[in-house]
Motif scaffolding. Sequence first.
Motif, PDB file in Angstrom:
ATOM      1  N   VAL A 202       0.849  -1.183   0.000  1.00 24.24           N
ATOM      2  CA  VAL A 202       0.000   0.000   0.000  1.00 24.24           C
ATOM      3  C   VAL A 202       0.887   1.236   0.000  1.00 24.24           C
ATOM      4  N   ALA A 203       0.527   2.210  -0.833  1.00 24.28           N
ATOM      5  CA  ALA A 203       1.153   3.535  -0.789  1.00 24.28           C
ATOM      6  C   ALA A 203       0.199   4.476  -0.064  1.00 24.28           C
ATOM      7  N   ALA A 204       0.674   5.047   1.024  1.00 19.39           N
ATOM      8  CA  ALA A 204      -0.153   5.967   1.812  1.00 19.39           C
ATOM      9  C   ALA A 204       0.755   6.894   2.618  1.00 19.39           C
ATOM     10  N   ARG A 205       0.232   8.051   2.976  1.00 19.90           N
ATOM     11  CA  ARG A 205       1.034   8.991   3.765  1.00 19.90           C
ATOM     12  C   ARG A 205       1.229   8.487   5.184  1.00 19.90           C
ATOM     13  N   THR A 206       0.187   7.891   5.764  1.00 21.96           N
ATOM     14  CA  THR A 206       0.273   7.338   7.109  1.00 21.96           C
ATOM     15  C   THR A 206      -0.268   5.922   7.097  1.00 21.96           C
ATOM     16  N   SER A 207       0.256   5.108   7.976  1.00 21.88           N
ATOM     17  CA  SER A 207      -0.118   3.688   7.955  1.00 21.88           C
ATOM     18  C   SER A 207      -1.269   3.352   8.893  1.00 21.88           C
ATOM     19  N   GLY A 208      -1.558   4.219   9.880  1.00 18.74           N
ATOM     20  CA  GLY A 208      -2.534   3.879  10.909  1.00 18.74           C
ATOM     21  C   GLY A 208      -3.891   3.427  10.394  1.00 18.74           C
ATOM     22  N   PRO A 209      -4.575   4.235   9.582  1.00 17.96           N
ATOM     23  CA  PRO A 209      -5.914   3.838   9.128  1.00 17.96           C
ATOM     24  C   PRO A 209      -5.929   2.551   8.309  1.00 17.96           C
ATOM     25  N   VAL A 210      -4.930   2.372   7.431  1.00 12.07           N
ATOM     26  CA  VAL A 210      -4.927   1.179   6.595  1.00 12.07           C
ATOM     27  C   VAL A 210      -4.598  -0.063   7.424  1.00 12.07           C
ATOM     28  N   GLY A 225       1.674  -9.824  13.969  1.00 11.10           N
ATOM     29  CA  GLY A 225       2.508  -8.701  14.387  1.00 11.10           C
ATOM     30  C   GLY A 225       2.060  -7.449  13.674  1.00 11.10           C
ATOM     31  N   SER A 226       2.220  -6.294  14.332  1.00  9.15           N
ATOM     32  CA  SER A 226       1.755  -5.049  13.736  1.00  9.15           C
ATOM     33  C   SER A 226       2.732  -3.931  14.051  1.00  9.15           C
ATOM     34  N   GLY A 227       3.102  -3.188  12.990  1.00  7.45           N
ATOM     35  CA  GLY A 227       4.008  -2.069  13.165  1.00  7.45           C
ATOM     36  C   GLY A 227       3.679  -0.984  12.167  1.00  7.45           C
ATOM     37  N   GLU A 228       4.481   0.058  12.167  1.00  9.79           N
ATOM     38  CA  GLU A 228       4.206   1.196  11.295  1.00  9.79           C
ATOM     39  C   GLU A 228       4.367   0.833   9.825  1.00  9.79           C
ATOM     40  N   LYS A 229       5.355  -0.019   9.533  1.00 11.74           N
ATOM     41  CA  LYS A 229       5.654  -0.331   8.140  1.00 11.74           C
ATOM     42  C   LYS A 229       5.142  -1.705   7.711  1.00 11.74           C
ATOM     43  N   LYS A 230       5.027  -2.653   8.640  1.00  9.03           N
ATOM     44  CA  LYS A 230       4.625  -4.009   8.278  1.00  9.03           C
ATOM     45  C   LYS A 230       3.658  -4.570   9.305  1.00  9.03           C
ATOM     46  N   THR A 231       2.593  -5.206   8.802  1.00  4.73           N
ATOM     47  CA  THR A 231       1.631  -5.905   9.658  1.00  4.73           C
ATOM     48  C   THR A 231       1.351  -7.264   9.034  1.00  4.73           C
ATOM     49  N   SER A 232       1.324  -8.297   9.864  1.00  6.11           N
ATOM     50  CA  SER A 232       1.096  -9.658   9.381  1.00  6.11           C
ATOM     51  C   SER A 232      -0.098 -10.274  10.081  1.00  6.11           C
ATOM     52  N   VAL A 233      -0.946 -10.969   9.312  1.00  6.06           N
ATOM     53  CA  VAL A 233      -2.130 -11.616   9.883  1.00  6.06           C
ATOM     54  C   VAL A 233      -2.265 -13.031   9.343  1.00  6.06           C
ATOM     55  N   ARG A 234      -3.010 -13.840  10.067  1.00  6.44           N
ATOM     56  CA  ARG A 234      -3.452 -15.137   9.574  1.00  6.44           C
ATOM     57  C   ARG A 234      -4.923 -15.020   9.193  1.00  6.44           C
ATOM     58  N   THR A 235      -5.338 -15.806   8.196  1.00  4.79           N
ATOM     59  CA  THR A 235      -6.717 -15.740   7.727  1.00  4.79           C
ATOM     60  C   THR A 235      -7.372 -17.104   7.803  1.00  4.79           C
ATOM     61  N   ASP A 236      -8.688 -17.096   7.610  1.00  7.14           N
ATOM     62  CA  ASP A 236      -9.422 -18.359   7.647  1.00  7.14           C
ATOM     63  C   ASP A 236      -9.289 -19.146   6.343  1.00  7.14           C
ATOM     64  N   ARG A 237      -8.471 -18.670   5.412  1.00  8.78           N
ATOM     65  CA  ARG A 237      -8.240 -19.397   4.158  1.00  8.78           C
ATOM     66  C   ARG A 237      -6.973 -20.247   4.220  1.00  8.78           C
ATOM     67  N   VAL A 241      -1.075 -13.144   5.462  1.00  9.70           N
ATOM     68  CA  VAL A 241      -0.955 -11.984   4.577  1.00  9.70           C
ATOM     69  C   VAL A 241      -0.076 -10.951   5.269  1.00  9.70           C
ATOM     70  N   ASP A 242       0.931 -10.466   4.539  1.00 17.19           N
ATOM     71  CA  ASP A 242       1.796  -9.401   5.040  1.00 17.19           C
ATOM     72  C   ASP A 242       1.434  -8.105   4.339  1.00 17.19           C
ATOM     73  N   LEU A 243       1.177  -7.074   5.118  1.00 14.54           N
ATOM     74  CA  LEU A 243       0.894  -5.745   4.580  1.00 14.54           C
ATOM     75  C   LEU A 243       2.104  -4.850   4.808  1.00 14.54           C
ATOM     76  N   ARG A 244       2.532  -4.183   3.758  1.00 16.15           N
ATOM     77  CA  ARG A 244       3.624  -3.217   3.871  1.00 16.15           C
ATOM     78  C   ARG A 244       3.144  -1.871   3.352  1.00 16.15           C
ATOM     79  N   VAL A 245       3.397  -0.833   4.122  1.00 14.93           N
ATOM     80  CA  VAL A 245       2.974   0.516   3.755  1.00 14.93           C
ATOM     81  C   VAL A 245       4.213   1.348   3.450  1.00 14.93           C
ATOM     82  N   VAL A 246       4.218   1.959   2.266  1.00 15.41           N
ATOM     83  CA  VAL A 246       5.369   2.770   1.836  1.00 15.41           C
ATOM     84  C   VAL A 246       4.870   4.124   1.330  1.00 15.41           C
ATOM     85  N   PRO A 247       5.758   5.128   1.260  1.00 13.93           N
ATOM     86  CA  PRO A 247       5.363   6.395   0.636  1.00 13.93           C
ATOM     87  C   PRO A 247       5.097   6.189  -0.847  1.00 13.93           C
TER      88      PRO A 247
END
Length: 573
Positions: A202-210, A225-237, A241-247
Amino acid sequence: MARANDEIAALFREYADLISITGGDAFRARVYEKAARAIGGHHTDVSTLDAKGLKEIPGVGRSIAEKVEEYLASGGVAAVEELRARIPAGVRRLTAIPSLGPRKALMLYEELGISSVDELADAIHEERLRDLKGFGPRTEENLLHGIDLLRSAGGRVHIDVAAELAEEVVAALSEVGGVQRCAYAGSLRRGRETIGDIDVLVAARTSGPVTKAFTELPYVTEVIGSGEKKTSVRTDRGLSVDLRVVPKDSWGAAMLYFTGSKAHNIKIRERAVHQKLKLSEYGLFDAESGKKIVSRTEEDVYARLGLPWIAPTLREDRGEIEAGLDGGLPEPVTEADLRGDLHTHTDLTDGLAALEDMVAAATERGYAYYAITDHAPDLYMQRMTDERMLAQREQVRALKPSRGMRLLHGVELNIGPDGGVDWPDDFLADFDLCVASVHSHFTQDRETLTRRLVRACENPYVNIIGHPTTRLIGKRPGIDADLDEVFAACARTGTALEINAHPDRLDLGDEHILRARRHGVRFAIDSDAHAVPHLAHMRYGVATAQRGWLTKDDVINTWTLTRLKRFLRKGRA
């Protein structure tokens, strides 16, 4: 969320297994297996249907319709839960081992107390199975091979499962305020046939809302795990999924970095180092001053390194960087290049939809031509006869699809143990095309299997070898044939090799495509659709073809109908 059809199909497949494991009526188990196929392949979302609409699905009667309604109302089915309670989960896991059926799994549990894959492997090595009826040295060998296949799959899922989840995540996060761009990367973007986890960028100015929206998605079961740049979750599938937020300014560099592969990235970074540059997920920098040079697009990064943009499906360090430097990168075939589908089925044999429905769906896909290729009589369970096939031909000839799409009447022949096919030449001569596939006798010796496939290629009426290695990903290995000899025979005889787009097959796989291409083989990317939704599987076949470096000229169903028909004549007068 996953389609209700898919969830119910999976539940009914499990129910059929549970019926078999507990010694229930075999006919009843087959009823639920057929219902699972019918519901999974039905084009309408079953959650929108009433009882009458459900019973219009082939194979769905009153009892099954009631169970569908029960699941939609409560999220479960009491009859399934009852059988689940009678069998340890480990025994159900055993049935995932190729070559181990439900009854034998139950026997292992009742006779030896085996209720896990690891316990079974230990018992085989200790030769404790040999006193059981039906378990000899050959069975042990097959089971060990099946265990290896199951373990090699690990926590990986087929590409369609990963793609569906990734697209849901991307769609949801794209709606979050402040998100400027969102896409998936990683092995899924590279079109790998199985996926271990999903990378979303994801490209966003701030990571909090996303990040908040991501962790609250309805199919997220655990935040790892959850942080400003990377958040990881497990799903029911069954996927993380790893989410990374960058400018936004770093988007291109981040997409390149997180798409991979690791080997491709190493080569790219080495090239950067030689130019006194440094490449990271945030951009391409001057190594001495630290000044950012480019980062907004992948094209910018590649260009600054003296390379053309390299398609994600090619990024496996298989010579793509060298080809880019030499101007020899292929222009990969795309789904938009496909003019038709040359291997599909109807409910005349083992398909789930009527001829008219399949043709209408193909028309909506914008095809210029479309082939119906139901099974020939050697697969006796399909109950095909000369008369039934000729009657279908009359139906095909009578149909007039809209938009000028041309219908081709074909057949999927069975390649017998000796390489022969179902019908004689004079009958085959009247088909528009013939696909020929191996459906049995997978364990013949290497020489016999090779001769069998070569003989099929040499048949003047066989145009395409369907799912050439017969593999089922994670369930059945490919046959042991000298594929280079088969590839050479295909090139010599003008026989195309299929890239079967079904996510369970993707056969030929990319590495075999690369080898076959060097022999000068032509290919057909086909859906092997047995239901309307299966026609959309072509995207996975195209990704596999791209990974095999194929261009549209390599693929016969990107050609005009005139050129295709010349190829299908196979040199006959």
